[in-house]
Design a protein around this motif. Structure first.
Motif, short mmCIF file in Angstrom:
data_model
loop_
_atom_site.label_atom_id
_atom_site.label_comp_id
_atom_site.label_asym_id
_atom_site.label_seq_id
_atom_site.Cartn_x
_atom_site.Cartn_y
_atom_site.Cartn_z
N CYS A 87 0.80 -1.22 0.00
CA CYS A 87 0.00 0.00 0.00
C CYS A 87 0.84 1.28 0.00
O CYS A 87 0.32 2.35 -0.33
N ARG B 229 -7.48 2.84 -0.24
CA ARG B 229 -6.59 2.89 -1.40
C ARG B 229 -6.97 1.79 -2.39
O ARG B 229 -6.98 2.02 -3.61
N PRO C 24 -4.80 5.45 -6.26
CA PRO C 24 -4.98 4.87 -4.92
C PRO C 24 -5.11 5.92 -3.82
O PRO C 24 -5.62 5.63 -2.74
N TYR C 25 -4.71 7.15 -4.13
CA TYR C 25 -4.74 8.22 -3.13
C TYR C 25 -5.95 9.13 -3.30
O TYR C 25 -5.99 10.22 -2.72
#
Length: 350
Positions: free
Chosen positions: A42, A183, A193-194
């Motif tokens: 992650c 995410r 993912p952000y």
């Protein structure tokens, strides 16, 4: 008769689509997801290229579309924290009523603290549980008049003596887990993912409820009086429930109430109203309730990962692209949404 082989892929796609529809309507249990591959990558800027991450993302996408609920294992939170928070909560609820009132919740405490059985209201009816509510600490004046309703520190009892550090350690752990799950969900929706970080939920106005459900001498009726049927306010909820008592129910799309049986070592996760809005309806929230038909006292820890208090919630552009390019949710400030809910959620005793 000759076989038209060109039509076989089309038939397979139609069959798969039909199976997906039937599963969505009639699912009998939330799916179990091992998120360890996602958590391992992650913090990698190339996480979206990892095959293990992509498999978890695929499963998250399906769960959010079809059930709105899923179990999470492989979360990495040690038992000392995962089980310890339930043990500490049970110890607090075992105290005398007078001792519990030392951290009584009211409007003057920013709706933080202890509520007696029946003080919380769902759909206009009292819920048969007691609880302690906590939120992100809000300093006076941070969000003006609107935020004043929620201002204040969290209230901690003197007993158990290790209560505050244990609960705060748990909050830090599940906050990090929630951020990382989001995410994966952001990737599932087709974004970075952000996408949920920064101005969306980079300063999450999280909430947590430590809940105790008294055992029942008789079987409860179908109105779910332990906690009435509802969806959650925010982005993502993580529930840490007792291993040996089945009480949480989820309503599938066909209208059937199904049990979310305890799976030791897992969290039960569900998406909230704000995630539905950000997805522009790609993901659907699911009604759930609690009915404790056991004679035993049940403890459940619900952590709510929410948007920033002052963020305007509206569908992501990349979600609108998938849904006709039209936003089906009007922008709303999360803080206004939360305050409106909180002000109608308790029996007033001030």
């Amino acid at each position: 008769m000759a076989t038209d082989f060109k039509s076989i892929p089309i038939i397979e796609k139609l069959c798969n689509a039909l199976l997906n529809i039937l599963f969505t309507l009639y699912f009998s249990a939330p799916p179990l997801l091992d998120v360890a591959p996602l958590l391992a990558k992650c913090d990698d800027p190339n996480m979206a290229e990892d095959l293990g991450v992509l498999e978890v993302v695929r499963q998250l996408d399906r769960a959010c579309k079809e059930t709105g609920f899923f179990y999470v294992k492989g979360h990495g939170i040690p038992d000392s924290i995962y089980k310890g928070v339930r043990d500490a909560t049970r110890s607090f609820f075992d105290l005398s009523y007078a001792e519990k009132l030392s951290i009584k919740m009211s409007s003057s405490t920013g709706f933080r603290g202890y509520q007696r059985v029946g003080e919380n209201i769902t759909q206009g009816r009292p819920d048969m549980h007691e609880a302690i509510d906590s939120y992100k600490v809000m300093e006076p004046g941070t969000y003006g008049e609107l935020g004043a309703v929620m201002e204040g520190p969290n209230l901690w009892p003197e007993n158990p003596t290790d209560f505050q550090p244990l609960i705060e350690g748990y909050i830090n752990a599940v906050k990090e887990l929630s951020k990382n799950l989001l995410r994966g969900i952001a990737l599932a929706l087709g974004g970075s993912p952000y996408a949920f970080e920064g101005k969306i939920a980079g300063d999450t106005f999280w909430g947590m409820r430590l809940i105790g459900y008294p055992g029942s001498a008789e079987k409860m009726q179908d109105d779910g009086v332990g906690c009435g049927a509802h969806t959650d306010y925010g982005l993502l909820t993580l529930v840490n429930q007792d291993d040996d008592i089945t009480a949480l129910q989820v309503k599938n799309r066909s209208g059937e109430w199904i049990w979310a049986f305890p799976v030791p070592g897992t969290f039960v996760c569900n998406i909230g109203d704000m995630l539905k809005a950000y997805s522009n309806g790609l993901y659907e929230t699911t009604l759930h309730r609690v009915t404790n038909n056991s004679s035993k006292y049940r403890v459940s820890i619900a952590f709510f990962y929410e948007p920033n208090f002052d963020t305007a919630v509206e569908p992501f552009d990349f979600c609108k692209e998938k849904t006709g390019r039209v936003a089906i949710f009007e922008p709303k400030m999360y803080g206004e949404h939360l305050v409106r809910k909180v002000l109608t959620n308790f029996v007033s005793e001030d």
